[in-house]
Enzyme design. Structure first.
Site, PDB file in Angstrom:
ATOM      1  N   SER A 144       0.924  -1.238  -0.312  1.00 16.16           N
ATOM      2  CA  SER A 144       0.315   0.200  -0.064  1.00 16.16           C
ATOM      3  C   SER A 144       1.027   1.237  -0.100  1.00 16.16           C
ATOM      4  O   SER A 144       0.561   2.169  -0.839  1.00 16.16           O
ATOM      5  CB  SER A 144      -0.634   0.292   1.257  1.00 16.16           C
ATOM      6  OG  SER A 144      -1.585  -1.164   1.176  1.00 16.16           O
ATOM      7  N   LYS A 187     -10.023  -5.085  10.348  1.00 22.93           N
ATOM      8  CA  LYS A 187     -10.955  -5.176   9.680  1.00 22.93           C
ATOM      9  C   LYS A 187     -11.833  -5.182  10.373  1.00 22.93           C
ATOM     10  O   LYS A 187     -13.353  -3.797  10.085  1.00 22.93           O
ATOM     11  CB  LYS A 187     -11.385  -5.752   7.883  1.00 22.93           C
ATOM     12  CG  LYS A 187     -10.176  -5.640   7.145  1.00 22.93           C
ATOM     13  CD  LYS A 187     -10.150  -5.695   5.841  1.00 22.93           C
ATOM     14  CE  LYS A 187      -9.266  -5.155   4.694  1.00 22.93           C
ATOM     15  NZ  LYS A 187      -9.984  -6.240   4.068  1.00 22.93           N
ATOM     16  N   ASP A 217     -13.383  -2.590  -0.862  1.00 22.80           N
ATOM     17  CA  ASP A 217     -13.126  -3.686  -1.316  1.00 22.80           C
ATOM     18  C   ASP A 217     -13.594  -4.752  -2.630  1.00 22.80           C
ATOM     19  O   ASP A 217     -13.095  -4.730  -3.630  1.00 22.80           O
ATOM     20  CB  ASP A 217     -12.826  -4.560   0.046  1.00 22.80           C
ATOM     21  CG  ASP A 217     -11.116  -4.702   0.344  1.00 22.80           C
ATOM     22  OD1 ASP A 217     -10.743  -4.204   0.013  1.00 22.80           O
ATOM     23  OD2 ASP A 217     -11.611  -5.730   1.763  1.00 22.80           O
ATOM     24  N   GLY A 222     -15.690 -20.066  -1.218  1.00 24.97           N
ATOM     25  CA  GLY A 222     -15.564 -19.247   0.173  1.00 24.97           C
ATOM     26  C   GLY A 222     -16.618 -18.615   0.926  1.00 24.97           C
ATOM     27  O   GLY A 222     -17.307 -17.723  -0.121  1.00 24.97           O
TER      28      GLY A 222
HETATM   29  P1  ATR Z   1     -10.721 -14.129   4.911  1.00 22.66           P
HETATM   30  O1  ATR Z   1     -11.242 -12.894   6.073  1.00 22.66           O
HETATM   31  O2  ATR Z   1      -9.402 -14.438   4.090  1.00 22.66           O
HETATM   32  O3  ATR Z   1     -12.419 -14.733   4.118  1.00 22.66           O
HETATM   33  P2  ATR Z   1     -12.159 -15.889   7.055  1.00 22.66           P
HETATM   34  O4  ATR Z   1     -12.761 -15.196   7.333  1.00 22.66           O
HETATM   35  O5  ATR Z   1     -11.048 -16.375   8.121  1.00 22.66           O
HETATM   36  O6  ATR Z   1     -11.108 -15.498   5.770  1.00 22.66           O
HETATM   37  O7  ATR Z   1     -12.275 -16.835   5.792  1.00 22.66           O
HETATM   38  C1  ATR Z   1     -11.441 -17.796   5.258  1.00 22.66           C
HETATM   39  C2  ATR Z   1     -12.713 -18.599   4.050  1.00 22.66           C
HETATM   40  O8  ATR Z   1     -11.604 -19.487   2.808  1.00 22.66           O
HETATM   41  C3  ATR Z   1     -13.024 -19.739   4.506  1.00 22.66           C
HETATM   42  O9  ATR Z   1     -14.372 -19.584   3.548  1.00 22.66           O
HETATM   43  C4  ATR Z   1     -12.931 -20.900   4.668  1.00 22.66           C
HETATM   44  O10 ATR Z   1     -13.528 -22.067   4.651  1.00 22.66           O
HETATM   45  P3  ATR Z   1     -14.431 -22.327   6.300  1.00 22.66           P
HETATM   46  O11 ATR Z   1     -15.771 -21.297   6.401  1.00 22.66           O
HETATM   47  O12 ATR Z   1     -14.672 -23.753   5.914  1.00 22.66           O
HETATM   48  O13 ATR Z   1     -13.132 -22.362   7.089  1.00 22.66           O
HETATM   49  C5  ATR Z   1     -12.079 -20.558   3.540  1.00 22.66           C
HETATM   50  N1  ATR Z   1     -10.987 -21.547   3.436  1.00 22.66           N
HETATM   51  C6  ATR Z   1      -9.980 -21.258   4.120  1.00 22.66           C
HETATM   52  N2  ATR Z   1      -8.830 -22.690   4.202  1.00 22.66           N
HETATM   53  C7  ATR Z   1      -9.424 -23.742   3.670  1.00 22.66           C
HETATM   54  C8  ATR Z   1      -8.939 -24.215   2.627  1.00 22.66           C
HETATM   55  N3  ATR Z   1      -8.112 -25.318   2.406  1.00 22.66           N
HETATM   56  N4  ATR Z   1     -10.263 -25.045   1.834  1.00 22.66           N
HETATM   57  C9  ATR Z   1     -11.104 -24.496   1.808  1.00 22.66           C
HETATM   58  N5  ATR Z   1     -11.494 -23.613   2.038  1.00 22.66           N
HETATM   59  C10 ATR Z   1     -10.370 -22.491   3.172  1.00 22.66           C
END
Ligand code: ATR
Length: 275
Positions: free
Chosen positions: A21, A70, A106, A130
Site C-alpha cells: 500500500s 477490518k 474492497d 468461500g
Molecule cells: P477471509 O477474511 O480471508 O475471508 P476468513 O473469514 O477466515 O478469512 O475466511 C476464510 C475462508 O477461506 C473461509 O471461507 C474458509 O472456509 P471455512 O469457512 O470452511 O473455514 C476458507 N478456507 C480456508 N482454508 C481453506 C481450505 N483449505 N479449503 C477450503 N476452504 C478454505
C-alpha cells in the site's frame, strides 16, 4: 505544482511490513500531484484504538485497515458507508471532526477490476468459492451488478447459508458445500475468495461446474495465487489474480481522501514487477 505539505496516511495491520500500500499510494500521489506521506503501522486489534488516536493527533487524515483489523475498525467509526455495513468490515478510514468515517472499498475495487478485464457479471451465473470476511465484502457490489444467479460454496456449508440468508433480498442466491458442489452447473464466472492459498492448501473444485467459456478470478495474488492458478491452467480455465483488485480498492480509498480518482493501469503495471 505540488503543495509543500504531504497528506498524512497509513495502513494498519499485523503483519504489515510486506504491504504494497505505501508504494501504491505514493504512485497515486505522484500521478495526481498530491504529496503523500503513507506509513505502514503494525497494530493488533487490541492496540488499534490507541494507535489511531496517536495517528490522528500527529495529523493523520486517512488510513487503510488490513488483516486482522477490518472488523475491529467497524466498531471504531462514528459513521460507516453501506459497503462497510454490508461487509461487516472497514478497509478505509477518513478523519472527520468527531472521529472516523469508515468505508469498505474492497468489493467495489474488485468490480472495477472485473470491468477492466471484461468479466461480465450482469445476467451471468457466478460461482463464489468461500464465505469468510473477504466473500462478505464482495456481495453487495456483486449483487448490485445483477447476476442471473450467485451461488456460494464453502468448505463449511453453514457459513455459505448464513451469507445467503443475509443477502437473499438482494438477488437470486444459493448456498452449498464445497464437497457436494452446486445444485446446478453452467457457471460463467468463478470467483475464488478463500484463504486456502495462504497455507498452500489445495481446493477440491470441479471444472464441469463451469461453462466451456467460463473465466476465473482469484482475490489472491503472488504466492497465495499459485495453487489456484495451477488448477486453472490444468483445467484450461483462463484466470486473473487479485492484484488489480488491490490497486482498485486503493484507488477508491485515495478518491475518498482526496476527491480525485487515480489511474489504475500504470500503477498495476509497476507493482506487477515486484510481486
Ligand atoms: P477471509 O477474511 O480471508 O475471508 P476468513 O473469514 O477466515 O478469512 O475466511 C476464510 C475462508 O477461506 C473461509 O471461507 C474458509 O472456509 P471455512 O469457512 O470452511 O473455514 C476458507 N478456507 C480456508 N482454508 C481453506 C481450505 N483449505 N479449503 C477450503 N476452504 C478454505
Amino acid at each position: 505544482m505540488q503543495s509543500a505539505h504531504p497528506i498524512k496516511l497509513a495502513v494498519f495491520g499485523q503483519p504489515i511490513s510486506h504491504s504494497l500500500s505505501p508504494r501504491i499510494h505514493e504512485m497515486f500521489g505522484n500521478q495526481l500531484g498530491i504529496p503523500v506521506d503513507y506509513q505502514a503501522i503494525e497494530s493488533s486489534p487490541e492496540q488499534l484504538p490507541e494507535r489511531l488516536i496517536e495517528f490522528r493527533d500527529s495529523g493523520g487524515m486517512g488510513a487503510n485497515l488490513t488483516l486482522p483489523l477490518k472488523e475491529t475498525g467497524l466498531e471504531l467509526c462514528e459513521y460507516v458507508d453501506i459497503g462497510a455495513r454490508y461487509a461487516g468490515a472497514v478497509n478505509t478510514l477518513k478523519a472527520i471532526k468527531s472521529g472516523w468515517h469508515g468505508y469498505n472499498t474492497d468489493g467495489a475495487g474488485m468490480m472495477l477490476d472485473l470491468d477492466r478485464l471484461g468479466l461480465q457479471v450482469n445476467g451471468r451465473n457466478v460461482l463464489l468459492i468461500g464465505a469468510g470476511g473477504a466473500a462478505a465484502g464482495l456481495l453487495e457490489p456483486l449483487l448490485a451488478a445483477g447476476p442471473n444467479l450467485l451461488c456460494i460454496l464453502n468448505r463449511t456449508p453453514e457459513r455459505a447459508s448464513t451469507l445467503v440468508d443475509r443477502f437473499a433480498h438482494r438477488g437470486n442466491l444459493s448456498a452449498g458445500g464445497l464437497e457436494e458442489g452446486p445444485d446446478l452447473t453452467g457457471f460463467d464466472l468463478l470467483i475464488q475468495s478463500t484463504s486456502a492459498g495462504h497455507n498452500q492448501d489445495g481446493l477440491t473444485l470441479r471444472r464441469d461446474w463451469l461453462n466451456d467459456n467460463a473465466r476465473a478470478y482469484d482475490l489472491n495474488y503472488g504466492r497465495a495465487h499459485t495453487g489456484f492458478n495451477q488448477w486453472c491452467q490444468n483445467n484450461e480455465l483462463p484466470v486473473h489474480d487479485g492484484l488489480g483488485m488491490l490497486v482498485g480498492q486503493a484507488a477508491l480509498a485515495f478518491e475518498i481522501w482526496t476527491g480525485k480518482r487515480p489511474e489504475i493501469q500504470p500503477v498495476l503495471t509497476s507493482i506487477r514487477g515486484v510481486v
